[in-house]
Design an enzyme around this catalytic site. Sequence first.
Site, PDB file in Angstrom:
ATOM      1  N   SER A 100      39.044  94.226   3.297  1.00  0.00           N
ATOM      2  CA  SER A 100      38.833  95.390   4.161  1.00  0.00           C
ATOM      3  C   SER A 100      38.610  96.689   3.395  1.00  0.00           C
ATOM      4  O   SER A 100      39.420  97.626   3.444  1.00  0.00           O
ATOM      5  CB  SER A 100      40.015  95.519   5.110  1.00  0.00           C
ATOM      6  OG  SER A 100      40.197  94.291   5.748  1.00  0.00           O
TER       7      SER A 100
ATOM      8  N   ARG B 190      47.648  88.483   3.583  1.00  0.00           N
ATOM      9  CA  ARG B 190      47.964  87.296   4.375  1.00  0.00           C
ATOM     10  C   ARG B 190      47.102  86.120   4.004  1.00  0.00           C
ATOM     11  O   ARG B 190      45.911  86.285   3.745  1.00  0.00           O
ATOM     12  CB  ARG B 190      47.741  87.577   5.864  1.00  0.00           C
ATOM     13  CG  ARG B 190      49.025  87.988   6.525  1.00  0.00           C
ATOM     14  CD  ARG B 190      48.992  88.000   8.006  1.00  0.00           C
ATOM     15  NE  ARG B 190      47.691  88.125   8.616  1.00  0.00           N
ATOM     16  CZ  ARG B 190      47.427  87.681   9.837  1.00  0.00           C
ATOM     17  NH1 ARG B 190      48.349  87.047  10.529  1.00  0.00           N
ATOM     18  NH2 ARG B 190      46.240  87.854  10.357  1.00  0.00           N
TER      19      ARG B 190
ATOM     20  N   ASP C  21      37.555  93.705   7.927  1.00  0.00           N
ATOM     21  CA  ASP C  21      38.502  93.438   9.024  1.00  0.00           C
ATOM     22  C   ASP C  21      37.947  93.831  10.395  1.00  0.00           C
ATOM     23  O   ASP C  21      38.251  93.195  11.410  1.00  0.00           O
ATOM     24  CB  ASP C  21      39.871  94.103   8.784  1.00  0.00           C
ATOM     25  CG  ASP C  21      39.785  95.580   8.428  1.00  0.00           C
ATOM     26  OD1 ASP C  21      38.669  96.109   8.291  1.00  0.00           O
ATOM     27  OD2 ASP C  21      40.850  96.211   8.265  1.00  0.00           O
TER      28      ASP C  21
END
Length: 466
Positions: free
Chosen positions: A137, A76, A191
Amino acid sequence: MVTNSKVQAITAPLCLSDEQLRKCMTLFLAEMKKGLGKETNAAADVKMLPTYVRAIPSGQEEGKFLALDLGGTNFRVLLIDLKGRSVKMSSKIFNVPQEIMVGTGAALFDHIAECMYRFMYAEGILDQVLPLGFTFSFPCRQLGLASAKLIRWTKGFSASNVEGEDVAKLLKEAVKRRGDFDVDIVAVVNDTTGTLMSCGHSTPTAFIGLILGTGCNACYMERIENVELWDGDTNEPKEVIINMECGAFGDNGVLDFIRTEFDQHIDNESINKGNQKYEKMTSGMYLGELVRLVLLKLTEAGLLFGGKLPAVLKKKDVFYTKYLSEIEADADETVTRSHKILRDELGISYATKEDAELVRYVCSLVSSRAAILAAIAMVTIMNHMKRPMTTVGIDGSVYKYHPKVHTIMTETINRFIDPNLKFKLMLSEDGSGKGAALIAAVAAYQKAGKPALSDAKPAATAPTKK
Ligand code: GLC
Protein backbone atom coordinates in the site's frame (compact mmCIF):
# COMPACT_ATOMS: atom_id res chain seq x y z
CA MET A 1 -17.24 27.28 27.21
CA VAL A 2 -16.88 25.71 23.80
CA THR A 3 -18.34 28.85 22.27
CA ASN A 4 -15.81 31.05 24.05
CA SER A 5 -14.61 33.51 21.43
CA LYS A 6 -10.93 32.99 22.29
CA VAL A 7 -11.34 29.26 21.68
CA GLN A 8 -13.13 30.03 18.44
CA ALA A 9 -10.32 32.27 17.26
CA ILE A 10 -7.85 29.40 17.61
CA THR A 11 -10.04 26.64 16.21
CA ALA A 12 -11.96 28.46 13.45
CA PRO A 13 -9.39 27.61 10.72
CA LEU A 14 -10.32 23.93 11.18
CA CYS A 15 -13.92 24.62 10.10
CA LEU A 16 -14.43 24.78 6.36
CA SER A 17 -17.19 26.72 4.62
CA ASP A 18 -19.19 25.30 1.71
CA GLU A 19 -17.49 27.82 -0.52
CA GLN A 20 -14.06 26.50 0.49
CA LEU A 21 -15.25 22.94 -0.04
CA ARG A 22 -16.56 23.72 -3.52
CA LYS A 23 -13.17 25.17 -4.34
CA CYS A 24 -11.52 21.96 -3.05
CA MET A 25 -13.78 19.93 -5.37
CA THR A 26 -12.82 22.02 -8.39
CA LEU A 27 -9.15 21.69 -7.53
CA PHE A 28 -9.43 17.94 -6.93
CA LEU A 29 -11.03 17.39 -10.32
CA ALA A 30 -8.34 19.50 -12.00
CA GLU A 31 -5.63 17.42 -10.28
CA MET A 32 -7.34 14.18 -11.39
CA LYS A 33 -7.35 15.36 -15.00
CA LYS A 34 -3.73 16.44 -14.75
CA GLY A 35 -2.78 12.96 -13.51
CA LEU A 36 -4.74 11.24 -16.30
CA GLY A 37 -3.24 13.39 -19.08
CA LYS A 38 -0.24 12.13 -21.02
CA GLU A 39 1.44 15.54 -21.24
CA THR A 40 0.61 16.59 -17.69
CA ASN A 41 1.15 13.37 -15.71
CA ALA A 42 4.86 13.86 -15.11
CA ALA A 43 4.24 17.12 -13.26
CA ALA A 44 1.06 15.92 -11.50
CA ASP A 45 0.96 15.30 -7.74
CA VAL A 46 -2.10 13.05 -7.86
CA LYS A 47 -0.52 10.34 -9.97
CA MET A 48 -3.65 8.45 -11.12
CA LEU A 49 -1.80 5.17 -11.60
CA PRO A 50 -3.37 2.52 -13.87
CA THR A 51 -3.53 -0.79 -11.98
CA TYR A 52 -4.15 -3.30 -14.78
CA VAL A 53 -7.09 -4.55 -12.74
CA ARG A 54 -10.10 -4.14 -14.95
CA ALA A 55 -13.14 -5.74 -13.40
CA ILE A 56 -14.31 -8.01 -10.67
CA PRO A 57 -13.76 -11.79 -10.42
CA SER A 58 -16.24 -14.07 -12.13
CA GLY A 59 -17.01 -15.99 -8.96
CA GLN A 60 -15.87 -19.25 -10.57
CA GLU A 61 -12.36 -19.21 -9.16
CA GLU A 62 -11.44 -21.99 -6.77
CA GLY A 63 -8.47 -23.02 -4.74
CA LYS A 64 -6.05 -21.80 -2.10
CA PHE A 65 -4.32 -18.47 -2.38
CA LEU A 66 -1.92 -16.53 -0.23
CA ALA A 67 -2.09 -12.80 0.35
CA LEU A 68 0.34 -10.43 2.02
CA ASP A 69 -0.81 -7.07 3.27
CA LEU A 70 1.88 -4.48 3.98
CA GLY A 71 0.95 -0.87 4.44
CA GLY A 72 1.39 0.28 8.01
CA THR A 73 2.87 -0.77 11.30
CA ASN A 74 1.18 -4.14 10.97
CA PHE A 75 1.78 -6.73 8.34
CA ARG A 76 -0.65 -9.53 7.59
CA VAL A 77 -0.29 -12.90 5.94
CA LEU A 78 -3.52 -14.55 4.80
CA LEU A 79 -4.50 -17.93 3.44
CA ILE A 80 -7.69 -17.78 1.45
CA ASP A 81 -9.75 -20.71 0.30
CA LEU A 82 -12.06 -19.77 -2.55
CA LYS A 83 -15.02 -21.73 -3.73
CA GLY A 84 -16.83 -19.37 -6.05
CA ARG A 85 -18.48 -16.71 -3.91
CA SER A 86 -17.64 -18.48 -0.66
CA VAL A 87 -14.42 -17.27 0.90
CA LYS A 88 -12.69 -18.90 3.89
CA MET A 89 -9.77 -17.07 5.40
CA SER A 90 -7.18 -17.57 8.07
CA SER A 91 -4.62 -14.91 8.81
CA LYS A 92 -1.96 -13.74 11.21
CA ILE A 93 -0.85 -10.24 12.04
CA PHE A 94 2.83 -9.48 12.54
CA ASN A 95 4.38 -6.27 13.72
CA VAL A 96 6.75 -4.25 11.54
CA PRO A 97 9.18 -2.78 14.07
CA GLN A 98 10.03 0.90 13.64
CA GLU A 99 13.73 0.13 13.00
CA ILE A 100 12.71 -2.14 10.11
CA MET A 101 10.42 0.52 8.59
CA VAL A 102 13.35 2.91 8.37
CA GLY A 103 16.21 0.39 7.96
CA THR A 104 17.37 -1.33 4.77
CA GLY A 105 15.09 -2.72 2.09
CA ALA A 106 16.78 -6.12 2.37
CA ALA A 107 16.01 -6.28 6.11
CA LEU A 108 12.39 -5.28 5.46
CA PHE A 109 11.84 -7.99 2.85
CA ASP A 110 13.72 -10.55 4.96
CA HIS A 111 11.32 -9.73 7.79
CA ILE A 112 8.33 -10.24 5.48
CA ALA A 113 9.71 -13.57 4.26
CA GLU A 114 10.34 -14.68 7.85
CA CYS A 115 6.72 -13.86 8.81
CA MET A 116 5.47 -15.76 5.77
CA TYR A 117 7.56 -18.74 6.75
CA ARG A 118 6.13 -18.73 10.27
CA PHE A 119 2.56 -18.48 8.98
CA MET A 120 3.00 -21.18 6.34
CA TYR A 121 4.67 -23.46 8.88
CA ALA A 122 1.72 -23.05 11.27
CA GLU A 123 -0.75 -23.72 8.44
CA GLY A 124 1.21 -26.77 7.29
CA ILE A 125 1.60 -25.49 3.73
CA LEU A 126 5.36 -25.00 3.48
CA ASP A 127 5.62 -27.63 0.77
CA GLN A 128 3.04 -25.95 -1.50
CA VAL A 129 3.80 -23.22 -4.03
CA LEU A 130 0.63 -21.16 -3.87
CA PRO A 131 -0.33 -18.16 -6.03
CA LEU A 132 0.18 -15.00 -4.01
CA GLY A 133 -1.45 -11.57 -4.15
CA PHE A 134 0.75 -8.92 -2.57
CA THR A 135 -1.07 -5.87 -1.22
CA PHE A 136 1.63 -3.24 -1.08
CA SER A 137 0.00 0.00 0.00
CA PHE A 138 2.37 2.62 -1.29
CA PRO A 139 2.49 4.53 -4.58
CA CYS A 140 3.73 2.16 -7.27
CA ARG A 141 3.97 2.39 -11.02
CA GLN A 142 2.61 -0.95 -12.24
CA LEU A 143 4.53 -2.58 -15.05
CA GLY A 144 1.83 -5.22 -15.26
CA LEU A 145 -0.31 -7.05 -12.75
CA ALA A 146 2.62 -8.86 -11.10
CA SER A 147 5.25 -6.16 -11.17
CA ALA A 148 5.23 -2.76 -9.47
CA LYS A 149 7.94 -0.18 -8.92
CA LEU A 150 7.75 1.87 -5.74
CA ILE A 151 7.64 5.57 -6.63
CA ARG A 152 8.29 6.78 -3.09
CA TRP A 153 7.60 5.72 0.47
CA THR A 154 4.76 7.24 2.51
CA LYS A 155 3.35 6.74 6.05
CA GLY A 156 6.62 6.73 7.99
CA PHE A 157 8.47 4.13 5.90
CA SER A 158 11.88 4.96 4.47
CA ALA A 159 13.65 1.58 4.02
CA SER A 160 16.63 2.10 1.73
CA ASN A 161 17.07 0.80 -1.82
CA VAL A 162 13.39 0.13 -2.43
CA GLU A 163 12.28 3.34 -4.17
CA GLY A 164 12.50 2.81 -7.91
CA GLU A 165 12.62 -0.99 -7.50
CA ASP A 166 10.11 -3.71 -8.37
CA VAL A 167 8.74 -4.84 -5.01
CA ALA A 168 7.65 -8.25 -6.36
CA LYS A 169 11.25 -8.86 -7.37
CA LEU A 170 12.53 -7.81 -3.93
CA LEU A 171 10.10 -10.18 -2.27
CA LYS A 172 11.06 -13.05 -4.59
CA GLU A 173 14.74 -12.45 -3.82
CA ALA A 174 14.11 -12.48 -0.06
CA VAL A 175 12.20 -15.78 -0.33
CA LYS A 176 15.00 -17.21 -2.46
CA ARG A 177 17.65 -16.09 0.07
CA ARG A 178 15.92 -18.27 2.68
CA GLY A 179 15.45 -21.21 0.36
CA ASP A 180 13.00 -23.03 2.65
CA PHE A 181 9.71 -22.25 0.87
CA ASP A 182 8.49 -20.75 -2.37
CA VAL A 183 5.54 -18.71 -3.65
CA ASP A 184 4.22 -17.65 -7.04
CA ILE A 185 3.63 -13.87 -6.98
CA VAL A 186 0.84 -13.29 -9.48
CA ALA A 187 -0.36 -9.82 -8.50
CA VAL A 188 0.83 -6.70 -6.68
CA VAL A 189 -2.04 -4.43 -5.67
CA ASN A 190 -2.68 -1.30 -3.69
CA ASP A 191 -4.96 -1.61 -0.63
CA THR A 192 -7.55 0.65 -2.25
CA THR A 193 -7.76 -1.71 -5.23
CA GLY A 194 -7.99 -4.76 -2.97
CA THR A 195 -10.79 -3.09 -1.04
CA LEU A 196 -12.72 -2.23 -4.21
CA MET A 197 -12.31 -5.75 -5.60
CA SER A 198 -13.37 -7.35 -2.38
CA CYS A 199 -16.46 -5.13 -2.19
CA GLY A 200 -17.15 -5.77 -5.89
CA HIS A 201 -17.17 -9.52 -5.27
CA SER A 202 -20.54 -9.10 -3.56
CA THR A 203 -21.75 -5.72 -4.85
CA PRO A 204 -21.90 -5.02 -8.60
CA THR A 205 -22.22 -1.23 -8.11
CA ALA A 206 -18.85 -0.98 -6.32
CA PHE A 207 -16.83 1.53 -8.35
CA ILE A 208 -14.75 3.32 -5.70
CA GLY A 209 -12.39 1.96 -3.05
CA LEU A 210 -11.33 4.20 -0.17
CA ILE A 211 -8.86 3.69 2.64
CA LEU A 212 -9.25 5.92 5.66
CA GLY A 213 -6.76 4.40 8.03
CA THR A 214 -3.09 5.03 8.76
CA GLY A 215 -3.04 6.63 5.31
CA CYS A 216 -5.72 8.00 3.03
CA ASN A 217 -6.12 7.09 -0.63
CA ALA A 218 -8.77 6.11 -3.16
CA CYS A 219 -9.16 4.19 -6.39
CA TYR A 220 -12.03 4.08 -8.86
CA MET A 221 -13.06 2.51 -12.12
CA GLU A 222 -12.18 4.88 -14.99
CA ARG A 223 -13.06 4.63 -18.68
CA ILE A 224 -9.96 3.69 -20.67
CA GLU A 225 -10.53 6.54 -23.14
CA ASN A 226 -9.80 8.95 -20.26
CA VAL A 227 -6.56 7.20 -19.24
CA GLU A 228 -4.07 8.68 -21.68
CA LEU A 229 -1.18 6.69 -20.20
CA TRP A 230 -2.91 3.36 -20.73
CA ASP A 231 -0.62 0.99 -22.64
CA GLY A 232 -2.61 -2.22 -22.30
CA ASP A 233 -5.26 -3.57 -24.65
CA THR A 234 -8.48 -1.72 -25.30
CA ASN A 235 -10.72 -4.79 -25.35
CA GLU A 236 -13.81 -5.06 -23.21
CA PRO A 237 -14.15 -4.07 -20.45
CA LYS A 238 -13.10 -0.61 -21.56
CA GLU A 239 -12.36 0.34 -17.99
CA VAL A 240 -9.49 0.10 -15.58
CA ILE A 241 -9.08 0.72 -11.87
CA ILE A 242 -7.00 3.82 -11.20
CA ASN A 243 -5.00 4.04 -7.98
CA MET A 244 -5.28 7.79 -7.49
CA GLU A 245 -2.64 8.31 -4.77
CA CYS A 246 -4.72 11.29 -3.77
CA GLY A 247 -2.92 11.55 -0.41
CA ALA A 248 -0.55 13.78 -2.38
CA PHE A 249 -3.34 16.24 -3.29
CA GLY A 250 -2.14 19.70 -2.28
CA ASP A 251 1.60 18.96 -2.46
CA ASN A 252 1.92 21.75 -5.06
CA GLY A 253 0.35 24.24 -2.66
CA VAL A 254 -3.23 24.29 -4.01
CA LEU A 255 -4.63 23.42 -0.58
CA ASP A 256 -2.70 26.11 1.26
CA PHE A 257 -5.86 28.21 1.50
CA ILE A 258 -7.30 25.70 3.99
CA ARG A 259 -4.14 24.36 5.60
CA THR A 260 -3.60 25.64 9.14
CA GLU A 261 -0.51 26.32 11.24
CA PHE A 262 -1.15 22.85 12.78
CA ASP A 263 -0.99 21.18 9.37
CA GLN A 264 2.18 23.07 8.59
CA HIS A 265 3.72 21.90 11.86
CA ILE A 266 2.83 18.24 11.15
CA ASP A 267 4.43 18.51 7.73
CA ASN A 268 7.60 20.19 9.04
CA GLU A 269 8.09 17.47 11.64
CA SER A 270 7.40 14.53 9.28
CA ILE A 271 9.97 12.39 7.48
CA ASN A 272 8.34 13.27 4.13
CA LYS A 273 8.09 17.04 4.38
CA GLY A 274 6.19 18.63 1.51
CA ASN A 275 4.58 15.31 0.54
CA GLN A 276 1.14 13.81 1.21
CA LYS A 277 -0.42 17.07 2.39
CA TYR A 278 -4.05 15.90 1.96
CA GLU A 279 -3.22 12.61 3.71
CA LYS A 280 -1.75 14.60 6.60
CA MET A 281 -5.15 16.29 7.11
CA THR A 282 -7.26 13.16 6.80
CA SER A 283 -5.56 10.01 8.02
CA GLY A 284 -5.04 8.15 11.25
CA MET A 285 -1.30 8.60 11.28
CA TYR A 286 -1.77 12.33 11.88
CA LEU A 287 -5.19 13.08 13.43
CA GLY A 288 -4.14 12.47 17.04
CA GLU A 289 -1.06 14.61 16.58
CA LEU A 290 -3.18 17.41 15.09
CA VAL A 291 -5.37 17.34 18.20
CA ARG A 292 -2.27 17.49 20.43
CA LEU A 293 -1.02 20.60 18.61
CA VAL A 294 -4.35 22.38 19.01
CA LEU A 295 -4.41 21.44 22.71
CA LEU A 296 -0.92 22.91 23.14
CA LYS A 297 -2.02 26.19 21.62
CA LEU A 298 -5.18 26.36 23.75
CA THR A 299 -3.15 25.67 26.89
CA GLU A 300 -0.58 28.31 26.01
CA ALA A 301 -3.45 30.77 25.59
CA GLY A 302 -4.61 29.90 29.12
CA LEU A 303 -7.85 28.32 27.84
CA LEU A 304 -7.15 24.70 28.82
CA PHE A 305 -5.68 22.92 31.87
CA GLY A 306 -5.67 26.26 33.72
CA GLY A 307 -2.87 27.36 31.42
CA LYS A 308 -0.50 24.79 32.96
CA LEU A 309 1.04 22.71 30.16
CA PRO A 310 1.07 18.98 31.05
CA ALA A 311 4.58 17.63 30.42
CA VAL A 312 3.14 14.58 28.63
CA LEU A 313 1.58 16.75 25.93
CA LYS A 314 4.99 18.05 24.91
CA LYS A 315 5.80 14.64 23.39
CA LYS A 316 5.09 14.06 19.70
CA ASP A 317 2.45 11.44 18.87
CA VAL A 318 1.43 10.91 22.49
CA PHE A 319 -2.23 11.64 21.70
CA TYR A 320 -3.29 8.51 19.79
CA THR A 321 -5.82 8.72 16.97
CA LYS A 322 -7.80 5.96 18.68
CA TYR A 323 -8.51 8.47 21.48
CA LEU A 324 -10.54 10.52 19.00
CA SER A 325 -12.83 7.56 18.37
CA GLU A 326 -13.11 6.80 22.08
CA ILE A 327 -13.65 10.39 23.15
CA GLU A 328 -16.22 11.14 20.49
CA ALA A 329 -18.19 8.03 21.38
CA ASP A 330 -18.63 9.77 24.71
CA ALA A 331 -22.11 11.19 24.37
CA ASP A 332 -22.47 11.47 28.11
CA GLU A 333 -22.96 15.07 29.31
CA THR A 334 -20.37 14.51 31.99
CA VAL A 335 -17.73 13.59 29.37
CA THR A 336 -16.59 10.74 31.58
CA ARG A 337 -14.55 8.82 29.04
CA SER A 338 -12.62 11.86 27.82
CA HIS A 339 -11.90 12.78 31.40
CA LYS A 340 -10.66 9.25 32.06
CA ILE A 341 -8.36 9.29 29.04
CA LEU A 342 -6.87 12.60 30.10
CA ARG A 343 -6.35 11.54 33.71
CA ASP A 344 -5.69 7.79 33.55
CA GLU A 345 -4.10 7.22 30.15
CA LEU A 346 -2.27 10.50 29.70
CA GLY A 347 -1.73 11.04 33.43
CA ILE A 348 -2.97 14.66 33.47
CA SER A 349 -4.17 14.51 37.07
CA TYR A 350 -5.44 18.08 37.19
CA ALA A 351 -7.64 17.82 34.07
CA THR A 352 -11.15 19.05 34.93
CA LYS A 353 -14.48 18.12 33.37
CA GLU A 354 -14.40 21.44 31.48
CA ASP A 355 -10.98 20.50 30.08
CA ALA A 356 -12.37 17.14 28.99
CA GLU A 357 -15.24 18.89 27.25
CA LEU A 358 -12.92 21.22 25.36
CA VAL A 359 -10.66 18.31 24.37
CA ARG A 360 -13.69 16.50 23.02
CA TYR A 361 -14.63 19.59 21.02
CA VAL A 362 -11.15 19.76 19.48
CA CYS A 363 -11.29 16.05 18.61
CA SER A 364 -14.64 16.58 16.89
CA LEU A 365 -13.27 19.47 14.82
CA VAL A 366 -10.23 17.49 13.67
CA SER A 367 -12.15 14.32 12.82
CA SER A 368 -15.02 16.18 11.13
CA ARG A 369 -12.59 18.04 8.92
CA ALA A 370 -10.96 14.71 7.95
CA ALA A 371 -14.33 13.11 7.16
CA ILE A 372 -15.47 16.16 5.18
CA LEU A 373 -12.28 16.27 3.13
CA ALA A 374 -12.49 12.53 2.44
CA ALA A 375 -16.11 13.03 1.33
CA ILE A 376 -15.09 15.86 -0.97
CA ALA A 377 -12.83 13.49 -2.89
CA MET A 378 -15.59 10.85 -3.07
CA VAL A 379 -18.25 13.22 -4.36
CA THR A 380 -15.88 14.72 -6.94
CA ILE A 381 -15.16 11.23 -8.30
CA MET A 382 -18.86 10.35 -8.37
CA ASN A 383 -19.83 13.57 -10.17
CA HIS A 384 -17.05 12.87 -12.65
CA MET A 385 -17.99 9.19 -13.24
CA LYS A 386 -21.71 10.03 -13.55
CA ARG A 387 -22.76 6.46 -12.72
CA PRO A 388 -26.39 6.31 -11.57
CA MET A 389 -25.40 4.30 -8.50
CA THR A 390 -22.00 3.96 -6.83
CA THR A 391 -21.09 1.89 -3.81
CA VAL A 392 -17.90 3.03 -2.11
CA GLY A 393 -16.04 0.14 -0.45
CA ILE A 394 -14.18 1.56 2.54
CA ASP A 395 -11.62 0.10 4.90
CA GLY A 396 -9.26 1.57 7.49
CA SER A 397 -9.31 2.22 11.23
CA VAL A 398 -10.57 5.81 11.07
CA TYR A 399 -13.68 4.85 9.09
CA LYS A 400 -14.20 1.60 10.97
CA TYR A 401 -13.86 2.79 14.54
CA HIS A 402 -14.79 6.45 14.58
CA PRO A 403 -18.42 6.82 15.68
CA LYS A 404 -19.26 9.79 13.42
CA VAL A 405 -17.09 9.61 10.31
CA HIS A 406 -19.60 7.57 8.29
CA THR A 407 -22.46 9.99 9.04
CA ILE A 408 -20.42 13.12 8.38
CA MET A 409 -19.19 11.71 5.08
CA THR A 410 -22.71 10.75 4.02
CA GLU A 411 -24.08 14.21 4.89
CA THR A 412 -21.27 15.96 3.06
CA ILE A 413 -21.64 13.86 -0.09
CA ASN A 414 -25.40 14.47 -0.05
CA ARG A 415 -24.75 18.22 0.03
CA PHE A 416 -22.58 18.22 -3.06
CA ILE A 417 -23.61 15.26 -5.21
CA ASP A 418 -25.25 15.68 -8.61
CA PRO A 419 -28.95 15.13 -7.75
CA ASN A 420 -29.29 12.45 -10.47
CA LEU A 421 -26.75 10.18 -8.80
CA LYS A 422 -27.09 7.82 -5.86
CA PHE A 423 -24.44 6.34 -3.59
CA LYS A 424 -23.78 4.13 -0.60
CA LEU A 425 -20.76 3.97 1.71
CA MET A 426 -20.00 0.39 2.69
CA LEU A 427 -17.48 -1.00 5.14
CA SER A 428 -15.35 -3.51 3.29
CA GLU A 429 -13.82 -5.34 6.19
CA ASP A 430 -10.61 -7.24 5.52
CA GLY A 431 -10.94 -5.83 2.04
CA SER A 432 -7.36 -5.27 1.13
CA GLY A 433 -6.07 -8.79 1.88
CA LYS A 434 -9.11 -10.59 0.56
CA GLY A 435 -9.16 -8.42 -2.56
CA ALA A 436 -5.52 -9.24 -3.29
CA ALA A 437 -6.35 -12.93 -3.08
CA LEU A 438 -9.30 -12.49 -5.43
CA ILE A 439 -7.12 -10.69 -7.94
CA ALA A 440 -4.48 -13.41 -7.51
CA ALA A 441 -7.14 -16.05 -8.12
CA VAL A 442 -8.16 -14.50 -11.42
CA ALA A 443 -4.56 -14.03 -12.50
CA ALA A 444 -3.64 -17.60 -11.54
CA TYR A 445 -6.62 -18.90 -13.49
CA GLN A 446 -5.56 -16.99 -16.56
CA LYS A 447 -1.94 -18.10 -16.19
CA ALA A 448 -3.12 -21.69 -16.10
CA GLY A 449 -5.11 -21.04 -19.29
CA LYS A 450 -8.45 -21.63 -17.56
CA PRO A 451 -11.38 -19.43 -18.50
CA ALA A 452 -11.65 -16.73 -15.83
CA LEU A 453 -14.32 -14.60 -17.39
CA SER A 454 -17.96 -14.91 -16.62
CA ASP A 455 -20.33 -13.63 -19.28
CA ALA A 456 -21.61 -10.90 -17.06
CA LYS A 457 -18.47 -9.83 -15.31
CA PRO A 458 -15.13 -9.87 -17.03
CA ALA A 459 -12.20 -10.39 -14.73
CA ALA A 460 -8.92 -8.75 -13.85
CA THR A 461 -6.63 -9.05 -16.81
CA ALA A 462 -2.93 -8.84 -17.24
CA PRO A 463 -2.05 -6.30 -19.93
CA THR A 464 -1.23 -7.09 -23.49
CA LYS A 465 0.80 -4.30 -25.00
CA LYS A 466 -0.80 -2.63 -27.98
C1 GLC B 1 -0.72 6.03 1.46
C2 GLC B 1 -0.13 5.24 0.30
C3 GLC B 1 -1.23 4.64 -0.56
C4 GLC B 1 -2.18 3.83 0.31
C5 GLC B 1 -2.71 4.71 1.45
C6 GLC B 1 -3.63 3.94 2.39
O1 GLC B 1 -1.41 7.13 0.96
O2 GLC B 1 0.69 6.09 -0.47
O3 GLC B 1 -0.68 3.80 -1.55
O4 GLC B 1 -3.25 3.37 -0.46
O5 GLC B 1 -1.62 5.21 2.20
O6 GLC B 1 -2.99 2.87 2.99
